[in-house]
Design a protein around this motif. Structure first.
Motif, mmCIF file in Angstrom:
data_model
loop_
_atom_site.group_PDB
_atom_site.id
_atom_site.type_symbol
_atom_site.label_atom_id
_atom_site.label_comp_id
_atom_site.label_asym_id
_atom_site.label_seq_id
_atom_site.Cartn_x
_atom_site.Cartn_y
_atom_site.Cartn_z
ATOM 1 N N LEU A 33 0.827 -1.209 0.000
ATOM 2 C CA LEU A 33 0.000 0.000 0.000
ATOM 3 C C LEU A 33 0.856 1.252 0.000
ATOM 4 N N ASP A 34 0.458 2.224 -0.804
ATOM 5 C CA ASP A 34 1.008 3.573 -0.753
ATOM 6 C C ASP A 34 0.106 4.342 0.204
ATOM 7 N N VAL A 35 0.656 4.700 1.361
ATOM 8 C CA VAL A 35 -0.113 5.439 2.379
ATOM 9 C C VAL A 35 0.489 6.829 2.588
ATOM 10 N N SER A 36 1.233 7.299 1.613
ATOM 11 C CA SER A 36 1.998 8.540 1.770
ATOM 12 C C SER A 36 1.130 9.755 2.071
ATOM 13 N N ILE A 37 -0.080 9.802 1.580
ATOM 14 C CA ILE A 37 -0.908 10.980 1.860
ATOM 15 C C ILE A 37 -1.642 10.877 3.194
ATOM 16 N N TYR A 38 -1.537 9.718 3.866
ATOM 17 C CA TYR A 38 -2.225 9.514 5.136
ATOM 18 C C TYR A 38 -1.281 9.392 6.323
ATOM 19 N N SER A 39 0.005 9.214 6.079
ATOM 20 C CA SER A 39 0.945 8.966 7.162
ATOM 21 C C SER A 39 2.108 9.935 7.101
ATOM 22 N N ALA A 41 4.692 9.342 9.151
ATOM 23 C CA ALA A 41 5.807 8.550 9.659
ATOM 24 C C ALA A 41 6.464 7.688 8.588
ATOM 25 N N PHE A 42 5.701 7.236 7.613
ATOM 26 C CA PHE A 42 6.223 6.389 6.540
ATOM 27 C C PHE A 42 5.322 6.552 5.330
ATOM 28 N N GLU A 43 5.802 6.093 4.168
ATOM 29 C CA GLU A 43 5.064 6.292 2.919
ATOM 30 C C GLU A 43 4.429 5.028 2.377
ATOM 31 N N GLY A 44 4.983 3.880 2.705
ATOM 32 C CA GLY A 44 4.464 2.633 2.179
ATOM 33 C C GLY A 44 4.392 1.563 3.244
ATOM 34 N N MET A 45 3.533 0.584 2.997
ATOM 35 C CA MET A 45 3.363 -0.509 3.941
ATOM 36 C C MET A 45 3.148 -1.797 3.145
ATOM 37 N N ILE A 46 3.744 -2.868 3.650
ATOM 38 C CA ILE A 46 3.518 -4.188 3.070
ATOM 39 C C ILE A 46 3.046 -5.109 4.184
ATOM 40 N N LEU A 47 1.969 -5.838 3.906
ATOM 41 C CA LEU A 47 1.437 -6.836 4.826
ATOM 42 C C LEU A 47 1.583 -8.189 4.146
ATOM 43 N N ALA A 48 2.025 -9.185 4.899
ATOM 44 C CA ALA A 48 2.198 -10.527 4.345
ATOM 45 C C ALA A 48 1.915 -11.561 5.422
ATOM 46 N N SER A 49 1.437 -12.720 5.000
ATOM 47 C CA SER A 49 1.174 -13.816 5.929
ATOM 48 C C SER A 49 2.200 -14.923 5.726
ATOM 49 N N PHE A 105 -6.590 -10.848 13.671
ATOM 50 C CA PHE A 105 -6.911 -10.188 14.928
ATOM 51 C C PHE A 105 -6.662 -8.677 14.853
ATOM 52 N N TYR A 106 -5.505 -8.275 14.325
ATOM 53 C CA TYR A 106 -5.150 -6.855 14.295
ATOM 54 C C TYR A 106 -5.736 -6.105 13.097
ATOM 55 N N ASN A 107 -6.064 -6.799 12.020
ATOM 56 C CA ASN A 107 -6.770 -6.242 10.864
ATOM 57 C C ASN A 107 -6.224 -4.880 10.404
ATOM 58 N N LEU A 108 -4.932 -4.831 10.133
ATOM 59 C CA LEU A 108 -4.349 -3.573 9.649
ATOM 60 C C LEU A 108 -4.924 -3.159 8.298
ATOM 61 N N GLU A 109 -5.331 -4.129 7.488
ATOM 62 C CA GLU A 109 -5.959 -3.793 6.206
ATOM 63 C C GLU A 109 -7.185 -2.910 6.433
ATOM 64 N N GLY A 110 -7.954 -3.215 7.479
ATOM 65 C CA GLY A 110 -9.135 -2.426 7.792
ATOM 66 C C GLY A 110 -8.799 -1.006 8.206
ATOM 67 N N PHE A 111 -7.670 -0.828 8.845
ATOM 68 C CA PHE A 111 -7.245 0.490 9.288
ATOM 69 C C PHE A 111 -6.748 1.348 8.126
ATOM 70 N N THR A 113 -7.606 1.227 4.795
ATOM 71 C CA THR A 113 -8.431 0.993 3.607
ATOM 72 C C THR A 113 -8.289 2.074 2.540
ATOM 73 N N ARG A 114 -7.868 3.263 2.930
ATOM 74 C CA ARG A 114 -7.740 4.341 1.950
ATOM 75 C C ARG A 114 -6.364 4.367 1.291
ATOM 76 N N GLY A 115 -5.489 3.467 1.675
ATOM 77 C CA GLY A 115 -4.186 3.381 1.012
ATOM 78 C C GLY A 115 -4.354 2.882 -0.410
#
Length: 128
Positions: A33-39, A41-49, A105-111, A113-115
């Motif tokens: 995710l590109d979260v640069s306009i919302y964060s 502290a950082f510009e991008g995030m990667i979630l993996a299982s 449990f932590y559902n970061l994707e839900g947090f 969602t606008r990324g």
């Protein structure tokens, strides 16, 4: 934060590179995710299982090896010993490697969602 077209392209390339590393080693449900306009502290995030604690640590090791080889920023890591949720801080990108139940449990994707989602594919190779 660098919101220029060049800055976004560099962020997209870096997210794609790092995401492909996780896919190469069989991480599942990899989301970049590109979260640069919302964060601030950082510009991008990667979630993996990961398939288990050992797999999570192996994924983190693989990413850190590539970070070192490509001289990318690395600020630190949390959760490696337990392996349920490993966080890699690469300064402008945060990588979260979860076991499935921890991720749910932590559902970061839900947090976040606008990324803006960055498409990924396993490619390998060097970082441009």
């Amino acid at each position: 934060m660098n919101h220029t077209k060049q800055g976004r392209n560099e962020l997209n390339e870096k997210l794609t590179f790092l995401g492909s590393l996780l896919l190469e080693k069989k991480a599942s449900n990899v989301l970049a995710l590109d979260v640069s306009i919302y964060s601030g502290a950082f510009e991008g995030m990667i979630l993996a299982s990961a398939g288990g604690n050992r797999h999570a640590r192996s994924l983190a090791d693989h990413v850190l090896e590539a970070v070192k080889e490509n001289q990318l920023d690395y600020l630190g890591m949390e959760g490696y010993q337990e392996g349920e949720w490993i966080l890699l801080d690469l300064n402008d990108i945060i990588i979260h490697i979860f076991l499935d139940e921890t991720r749910l449990f932590y559902n970061l994707e839900g947090f976040w969602t606008r990324g803006r989602e960055i498409p990924l594919k396993a490619t390998g190779g060097e970082h441009a």
